[in-house]
Write a protein that holds these residues in place. Structure first.
Motif, PDB file in Angstrom:
ATOM      1  N   THR A 105       0.840  -1.202   0.000  1.00 10.24           N
ATOM      2  CA  THR A 105       0.000   0.000   0.000  1.00 10.24           C
ATOM      3  C   THR A 105       0.872   1.249   0.000  1.00 10.24           C
ATOM      4  O   THR A 105       0.623   2.203  -0.755  1.00 10.24           O
ATOM      5  N   ASN A 106       1.913   1.248   0.841  1.00  8.68           N
ATOM      6  CA  ASN A 106       2.828   2.403   0.872  1.00  8.68           C
ATOM      7  C   ASN A 106       3.522   2.606  -0.475  1.00  8.68           C
ATOM      8  O   ASN A 106       3.678   3.739  -0.937  1.00  8.68           O
ATOM      9  N   ALA A 110       3.387   5.800  -2.970  1.00 10.39           N
ATOM     10  CA  ALA A 110       4.598   6.466  -3.471  1.00 10.39           C
ATOM     11  C   ALA A 110       4.555   6.584  -4.985  1.00 10.39           C
ATOM     12  O   ALA A 110       4.937   7.617  -5.561  1.00 10.39           O
ATOM     13  N   THR A 111       4.079   5.539  -5.655  1.00  7.51           N
ATOM     14  CA  THR A 111       3.969   5.565  -7.116  1.00  7.51           C
ATOM     15  C   THR A 111       2.975   6.639  -7.555  1.00  7.51           C
ATOM     16  O   THR A 111       3.228   7.388  -8.515  1.00  7.51           O
ATOM     17  N   THR A 112       1.852   6.735  -6.848  1.00  7.14           N
ATOM     18  CA  THR A 112       0.854   7.752  -7.158  1.00  7.14           C
ATOM     19  C   THR A 112       1.452   9.150  -6.989  1.00  7.14           C
ATOM     20  O   THR A 112       1.265  10.030  -7.849  1.00  7.14           O
ATOM     21  N   PRO A 121       8.586  10.589  -3.370  1.00 10.63           N
ATOM     22  CA  PRO A 121       8.417  11.147  -2.024  1.00 10.63           C
ATOM     23  C   PRO A 121       9.660  10.857  -1.164  1.00 10.63           C
ATOM     24  O   PRO A 121      10.369   9.876  -1.394  1.00 10.63           O
ATOM     25  N   VAL A 122       9.883  11.681  -0.163  1.00 10.52           N
ATOM     26  CA  VAL A 122      11.070  11.536   0.673  1.00 10.52           C
ATOM     27  C   VAL A 122      11.046  10.228   1.474  1.00 10.52           C
ATOM     28  O   VAL A 122      12.099   9.711   1.838  1.00 10.52           O
ATOM     29  N   VAL A 128      10.673   1.168   0.876  1.00  9.19           N
ATOM     30  CA  VAL A 128      11.377   0.080   0.176  1.00  9.19           C
ATOM     31  C   VAL A 128      12.123  -0.789   1.180  1.00  9.19           C
ATOM     32  O   VAL A 128      12.108  -2.022   1.093  1.00  9.19           O
ATOM     33  N   ARG A 129      12.780  -0.151   2.172  1.00  9.52           N
ATOM     34  CA  ARG A 129      13.489  -0.928   3.208  1.00  9.52           C
ATOM     35  C   ARG A 129      12.521  -1.814   3.991  1.00  9.52           C
ATOM     36  O   ARG A 129      12.815  -2.963   4.286  1.00  9.52           O
ATOM     37  N   ARG A 130      11.345  -1.277   4.311  1.00  8.34           N
ATOM     38  CA  ARG A 130      10.343  -2.077   5.027  1.00  8.34           C
ATOM     39  C   ARG A 130       9.866  -3.242   4.179  1.00  8.34           C
ATOM     40  O   ARG A 130       9.624  -4.337   4.684  1.00  8.34           O
TER      41      ARG A 130
END
Length: 150
Positions: A105-106, A110-112, A121-122, A128-130
């Motif tokens: 979902t995150n 971010a893609t949106t 986004p920052v 990605v790490r998560r």
């Protein structure tokens, strides 16, 4: 030291295992079992692994075989994994699935944001790490299950 020797000497240093579920009035039918040393050792080892006394283990094993159920002590036949261990693994799989879903979902958000602004986004690196951590946990759990089943 076997159970009889421990009982005779009063040794309580190592627990003897859980008894089978007791009935009142007690069970009246009896079957005597004779084993050679190697067979007895195998039964004692398996009973300890299942957390049962050797007698309780034999009774549960006989009933499980007769009824076509799982192995004694909650062991799943042929796996060496107890139902409790399997339940723990199941909870871990559910938690890993939830983590992967949340991370997905995150990443979608971010893609949106990237498509809308042209900039990542920052917090994308953190997401990605998560995702990598969640997949690593999932891979480790699947490897543990595979190891236990083989």
């Amino acid at each position: 030291m076997d159970i009889r020797t421990r009982a005779a000497t009063g040794d309580t240093s190592s627990p003897r295992g859980a008894d089978r579920r007791h009935q009142f009035p007690g069970r009246r039918q009896r079957i005597n079992l004779r084993l050679d040393e190697a067979e007895h050792g195998d039964v004692v080892t398996a009973a300890a692994r299942a957390g049962l006394t050797p007698t309780g283990f034999c009774a549960d094993a006989a009933l499980a075989a007769a009824r076509g159920n799982t192995a004694p002590g909650g062991l799943i036949a042929g796996t060496g994994v107890t139902r409790a261990e399997l339940a723990t693994m199941q909870r871990e799989l559910f938690a890993a699935r939830t983590a992967v879903t949340r991370t997905g979902t995150n990443l979608n958000q971010a893609t949106t944001a990237f498509n809308a602004t042209g900039e990542a986004p920052v917090w994308l690196d953190h997401a990605v790490r998560r995702c990598v951590q969640a997949l690593d946990k999932l891979d480790a759990l699947v490897a543990d299950i595979d190891r236990r089943l083989h």
